[in-house]
Design a protein around this motif. Structure first.
Motif, PDB file in Angstrom:
ATOM      1  N   PHE A 187     -13.659 -13.302 -11.199  1.00  0.00           N
ATOM      2  CA  PHE A 187     -12.303 -13.071 -10.736  1.00  0.00           C
ATOM      3  C   PHE A 187     -12.319 -12.824  -9.228  1.00  0.00           C
ATOM      4  O   PHE A 187     -13.328 -12.340  -8.688  1.00  0.00           O
ATOM      5  N   PHE A 192      -7.467 -18.529 -16.696  1.00  0.00           N
ATOM      6  CA  PHE A 192      -7.989 -17.193 -16.994  1.00  0.00           C
ATOM      7  C   PHE A 192      -8.477 -17.192 -18.443  1.00  0.00           C
ATOM      8  O   PHE A 192      -7.671 -17.275 -19.373  1.00  0.00           O
ATOM      9  N   SER A 222      -6.814 -10.242 -17.946  1.00  0.00           N
ATOM     10  CA  SER A 222      -6.455 -10.353 -16.537  1.00  0.00           C
ATOM     11  C   SER A 222      -5.733  -9.103 -16.049  1.00  0.00           C
ATOM     12  O   SER A 222      -5.933  -8.660 -14.912  1.00  0.00           O
TER      13      SER A 222
END
Length: 418
Positions: free
Chosen positions: A282, A260, A190
């Motif tokens: 994302f 995530f 991330s």
């Protein structure tokens, strides 16, 4: 025979060699669970049936002891011939001259994604051939959204502001203890996406850090903003979630709407959740999927010891793993989506529905991918732990994002400059 029993007989060291009857013996080391062990044993049997002049001796176990054992073996000049390698460590082993340059041998790479191939390539040559690929994703549990009366986002157009708004709305409309999203901060993926969307990167081709303290501070500042909106769990709940097994994670048990995760984790999480999960891109800064800056990550590599006494036979086995349809049909998506486009197409009909969902996502984002990221430099194995530790400090308000950013970057630079 179960993997646990096999492991007892397979984990010993010992050099490879030539048996009395002229059969070459190669050692093959990998980490993973019982399913991976059994499937890999099946691949070995298929190879040996076609190559009676080669015998493969397996060495495998859990990932933790695996790396300690491999480091000891390499230091003692007793490395296995074939090594399942990880992106975090490939540069470290390559730069020490411990891995064979596979480009010098007869291994077909024509059907591999160029970016995936690049991840195993350096000035030391092609020292890792991708065994599987995946991508950073956001998984969504539709049942959490349905219970909250909130629609799932359009992942081709959503922004980070949309992500925060939707996650906060799910929390507000859900029972206490259920949140719109899990927190990020426990992995490099991330952060990598965030940096790439802001013109930075985790690492550079020169094997240095690709960002500075203000860049990661902004990432943590947004996480704090999400916490203030109650879009993600409390600091203590985040720490508790870090210790949970995959099947007890919030996305699996229905206490998180988003999570995530790497794409190859979807099948196991769907099984734990007892129902379908959605796989999403994302968010981006612009709301354009072309700006998401995702990439194909090599989940594992096939590597070989530079000291193998039988490089030709070793390369022959790696070529079998990488290019033979029989190997692809046995392994399927066990190590991630097959990076060989020909085998991926040939085996699609044999994939379970969850694995097929991942393959379709991987193919769907192909035209949107950013540039291939630089491979992690030597010493990068500790970076994820540094990120996780300072994320906790920020969430507990023991450090500001700016303070944590400077301390974290200083530690990271020291770790990879040695």
């Amino acid at each position: 025979m179960t993997a646990a029993v096999l492991a007892l007989t397979a984990c010993g060291g010992g050099t490879s060699g030539q048996e009395a009857d002229g059969v070459v013996e190669l050692r093959f080391a990998w980490w993973g669970g019982d399913k991976r062990a059994q499937l890999t044993q099946d691949v070995i049997a298929a190879f040996e049936a076609e190559n009676p002049d080669v015998k493969i001796r397996p060495e495998f176990g859990d990932s933790g002891p695996y790396w300690d054992r491999l480091a000891t073996q390499v230091a003692a000049n007793d490395a296995p011939d074939i090594i399942q390698m990880d992106e975090k460590y490939i540069t470290e082993y390559s730069s020490r001259g411990a891995l064979l340059d596979l480009s010098k041998y007869k291994i077909d790479t024509s059907k591999f994604d160029p970016a995936a191939l690049q991840s195993g390539t350096s000035e030391d040559g092609l020292t890792g051939l991708p065994a599987g690929i995946n991508a950073p994703t956001i998984l969504a549990n539709p049942r959490v959204f349905e219970a909250a009366g909130v629609e799932l986002p359009d992942d081709a157009t959503w922004t980070w502001a949309d992500f925060g708004r939707i996650a906060a709305e799910v929390t507000a409309k859900s029972p206490q203890g259920t949140y719109g999203s899990a927190a990020y901060g426990g992995d490099e993926a991330s952060l990598g996406v965030w940096l790439r969307q802001n013109g930075k990167s985790l690492y550079t081709q020169d094997r240095t850090l690709g960002f500075e303290a203000p860049d990661i501070a902004a990432w943590w500042a947004f996480l704090k903003e999400l916490r203030e909106k109650e879009a993600v769990p409390t600091a203590s709940e985040v720490v508790e979630a870090e210790a949970a097994t995959l099947d007890q994670s919030g996305i699996a048990v229905g206490t998180n709407g988003f999570a995530f995760r790497w794409s190859n984790q979807l099948p196991a999480l769907e099984k734990a959740a007892g129902g379908d999960l959605e796989i999403l891109r994302f968010p981006s800064r612009t709301g354009d999927a072309a700006d998401t800056q995702l990439w194909y990550k090599t989940s594992q590599f096939w590597s070989a010891s530079a000291r193998t006494k039988h490089p030709e036979e070793t390369a022959r086995f790696i070529n079998f793993l990488a290019n033979d349809i029989k190997a692809g049909e046995i392994l399927l998506a066990e190590r991630g989506v097959n990076p060989n486009s020909g085998i991926r197409t040939a085996t699609e009909s044999k994939l379970p529905s969850a694995d097929l969902k991942v393959v379709k996502f991987i193919d769907q984002i192909k035209g949107e991918l950013g540039a291939a990221p630089a491979p992690p430099p030597k010493g990068a194995g500790i970076i994820q732990e540094i990120i996780r530790r300072y994320t906790v400090e920020v969430l507990f308000n023991r450090l500001s994002p700016e303070e944590a950013g400077q301390k974290a970057v200083d530690e990271m630079k020291a770790a990879i400059s040695d």
